[in-house]
Design a protein around this motif. Structure first.
Motif, PDB file in Angstrom:
ATOM      1  N   SER A 197       0.841  -1.196   0.000  1.00  0.00           N
ATOM      2  CA  SER A 197       0.000   0.000   0.000  1.00  0.00           C
ATOM      3  C   SER A 197       0.877   1.247   0.000  1.00  0.00           C
ATOM      4  CB  SER A 197      -0.905   0.031   1.236  1.00  0.00           C
ATOM      5  OG  SER A 197      -1.806  -1.052   1.204  1.00  0.00           O
ATOM      6  N   GLY A 198       0.352   2.313  -0.602  1.00  0.00           N
ATOM      7  CA  GLY A 198       1.041   3.600  -0.600  1.00  0.00           C
ATOM      8  C   GLY A 198       0.100   4.675  -0.068  1.00  0.00           C
ATOM      9  N   PHE A 199       0.619   5.521   0.822  1.00  0.00           N
ATOM     10  CA  PHE A 199      -0.189   6.585   1.435  1.00  0.00           C
ATOM     11  C   PHE A 199       0.333   7.910   0.876  1.00  0.00           C
ATOM     12  CE2 PHE A 199       0.080   2.902   4.126  1.00  0.00           C
ATOM     13  CZ  PHE A 199      -1.254   2.629   4.391  1.00  0.00           C
ATOM     14  N   LEU A 200      -0.466   8.505  -0.008  1.00  0.00           N
ATOM     15  CA  LEU A 200      -0.045   9.655  -0.797  1.00  0.00           C
ATOM     16  C   LEU A 200      -0.692  10.919  -0.237  1.00  0.00           C
ATOM     17  CD1 LEU A 200       1.258  10.689  -3.515  1.00  0.00           C
ATOM     18  CD2 LEU A 200      -0.894  10.027  -4.621  1.00  0.00           C
ATOM     19  N   SER A 201       0.074  12.015  -0.150  1.00  0.00           N
ATOM     20  CA  SER A 201      -0.535  13.278   0.290  1.00  0.00           C
ATOM     21  C   SER A 201       0.046  14.446  -0.496  1.00  0.00           C
ATOM     22  CB  SER A 201      -0.346  13.491   1.798  1.00  0.00           C
ATOM     23  OG  SER A 201       1.020  13.570   2.109  1.00  0.00           O
ATOM     24  N   VAL A 202      -0.778  15.464  -0.628  1.00  0.00           N
ATOM     25  CA  VAL A 202      -0.429  16.666  -1.381  1.00  0.00           C
ATOM     26  C   VAL A 202      -0.841  17.883  -0.564  1.00  0.00           C
ATOM     27  CG1 VAL A 202      -1.052  18.030  -3.393  1.00  0.00           C
ATOM     28  CG2 VAL A 202      -0.652  15.611  -3.644  1.00  0.00           C
ATOM     29  N   GLU A 203       0.052  18.847  -0.479  1.00  0.00           N
ATOM     30  CA  GLU A 203      -0.276  20.109   0.196  1.00  0.00           C
ATOM     31  C   GLU A 203      -0.598  21.154  -0.871  1.00  0.00           C
ATOM     32  OE1 GLU A 203      -0.262  20.286   3.527  1.00  0.00           O
ATOM     33  OE2 GLU A 203       0.576  18.269   3.773  1.00  0.00           O
ATOM     34  N   GLY A 204      -1.694  21.898  -0.683  1.00  0.00           N
ATOM     35  CA  GLY A 204      -2.007  23.009  -1.571  1.00  0.00           C
ATOM     36  C   GLY A 204      -2.017  24.292  -0.756  1.00  0.00           C
ATOM     37  N   ALA A 205      -2.847  25.221  -1.175  1.00  0.00           N
ATOM     38  CA  ALA A 205      -2.977  26.458  -0.407  1.00  0.00           C
ATOM     39  C   ALA A 205      -4.452  26.671  -0.130  1.00  0.00           C
ATOM     40  CB  ALA A 205      -2.410  27.628  -1.191  1.00  0.00           C
ATOM     41  N   GLN A 206      -4.798  26.853   1.145  1.00  0.00           N
ATOM     42  CA  GLN A 206      -6.200  27.115   1.461  1.00  0.00           C
ATOM     43  C   GLN A 206      -6.575  28.483   0.900  1.00  0.00           C
ATOM     44  OE1 GLN A 206      -7.574  26.093   5.396  1.00  0.00           O
ATOM     45  NE2 GLN A 206      -8.852  27.920   5.459  1.00  0.00           N
ATOM     46  N   ALA A 207      -7.754  28.556   0.307  1.00  0.00           N
ATOM     47  CA  ALA A 207      -8.153  29.827  -0.308  1.00  0.00           C
ATOM     48  C   ALA A 207      -9.666  29.879  -0.435  1.00  0.00           C
ATOM     49  CB  ALA A 207      -7.519  29.965  -1.696  1.00  0.00           C
TER      50      ALA A 207
END
Ligand SMILES: [Zn+2]
Length: 394
Positions: A197-207
């Motif tokens: 299994s792979g646990f993927l995450s991405v950070e963006g910008a709250q807006a």
């Protein structure tokens, strides 16, 4: 006591023990008593660190000469779920219209009982004046654990370490997991795909959703990443394996609003990989696909098991021929399905799996036709007969 030669009554005795992992509830005693009666030298290993529930394990051997043919199995079962949903109680081992019902009927108390009954029948027909049968020119052994359906920390893996420490060698092994799809004799397993299994995450910008830039939206970026992984198949089938499967099993944003772009998105992928890959090479391939669209992500891995294959050869042929002897049907070689303790045994010797029908494993109303227990006993007896005739294991 007379040898136990009836797989049905033995399976019923085992099913009546409520041995939901890690509980044993007397199941291992049923096995040990039956094997002691046949003259097996039995070693009980009760394993577990302080604080863990103790796990019952058994290694038993009949004969002193090599090669040593081992049968591996488990006496623990998964929970029955809501017992009111069962048409026949899960631990009563009732038989109706030729069908034996109960948790563990196919996974895999039925197979454990069938192997013991097969040895019992050999002993009954070949016993000397003392009523005992000892194999000559080979040995039979059983490795039975009470920790297969649970974490599997204090089960087969540790018994194999104990065997290695004692210098005890097993030369080839049959695991009694349910392998057949529709009738006894259609399928045996010679390996398994790997699982990761792979646990993927991405950070963006709250807006504010009205003002957000699309490229800052963590959800949009996650969609692009997942599309890169799922747009094309990972690979094609190989000689003995299905294509690698990559499934997105969850995407999590947790955004309760309609007017805020969330700062973070997470997803989990599950892969079942064939022998074109190791877990490490597949991780590299997946990261390559992700990097091609967006390098600003994080991924964490959990490897449940590498793939393995017992190459078709002397041992697979021996088992397949024995199945054909008893059922008239040559089994197909398969590597499908979830994991089993074969993943530990394969580090020690060639291992294949052959057992009952897998249609009802882990389900409500787990069941097996009584006739299937007879058929499986005949298969195991055919295997022991071939080995007793001097056919090589490997
Ligand atoms: Zn099982």
């Amino acid at each position: 006591m007379a040898p136990r030669t009836d797989p049905v009554e033995l399976a019923r005795d085992l099913i009546r023990c409520r041995s939901v992992t890690p509980d044993d509830s007397g199941a291992m005693d049923v096995v040990e008593t039956a094997l002691s009666t046949l003259g097996f030298e039995c070693h009980r290993l009760t394993l577990g660190e302080a604080g863990d529930p103790p796990i019952e394990n058994l290694y038993a051997r009949l004969g002193t000469e090599g090669p040593n043919l081992c049968f591996a199995g488990h006496t623990d079962v998964v929970p029955p779920g809501d017992e009111a949903d069962w048409t026949h109680p899960p631990f009563a081992a009732e038989i109706h219209d030729g069908i034996l019902y109960g948790r563990g009927a196919v996974d895999m108390k039925g197979a454990v009982a069938s192997f013991i009954a097969a040895v019992g029948r050999m002993a009954t027909s070949l016993a000397g004046p003392d009523g005992r049968w000892t194999p000559s020119g080979f040995s039979l052994s059983l490795l039975i654990t009470g920790d297969e359906e649970g974490p599997a920390f204090n089960g087969t893996r540790r018994v194999l370490e104990w065997l290695a420490d004692r210098g005890e060698r097993i030369d080839a092994c049959v695991v009694g997991e349910p392998t057949n799809a529709t009738r006894i004799g259609d399928t045996m397993k010679i390996g398994r795909r790997g699982s990761m299994s792979g646990f993927l995450s991405v950070e963006g910008a709250q807006a504010h959703a009205a003002y957000a830039r699309s490229e800052d939206n963590a959800v949009h970026r996650m969609i692009a990443l997942l599309h890169a992984l799922t747009a094309a198949p990972i690979d094609e089938a190989t000689d003995h394996f299905d294509p690698t499967s990559l499934q997105v099993v969850t995407v999590d944003v947790g955004n309760p609003t309609v007017n805020v772009v969330p700062p973070r998105a997470a997803a989990t992928i599950n892969t079942r990989f064939n022998d074109r890959h190791t877990s490490a090479s597949l991780q590299a391939l997946i990261c390559e696909k992700l990097d091609a669209v967006d390098r600003d992500y994080a991924i964490r891995w959990h490897v449940s098991g590498e793939n393995f294959l017992t190459e078709p050869g002397v041992f697979t042929e021996l088992v397949a021929s024995s199945v054909a002897d008893a059922t008239g049907s040559r089994p197909a070689y398969s590597t499908s399905g979830g994991s089993s303790d074969a993943r530990f045994i394969r580090h020690h010797c060639p291992v294949v799996e052959f057992g009952l029908n897998n249609a009802t494993i882990h389900k409500t109303n787990e069941q097996t036709p009584v006739a299937d227990l007879e058929a499986l006993t005949a298969v195991y007896q055919a295997l022991i007969t071939r080995v007793a005739r001097g056919e090589p294991l490997v």
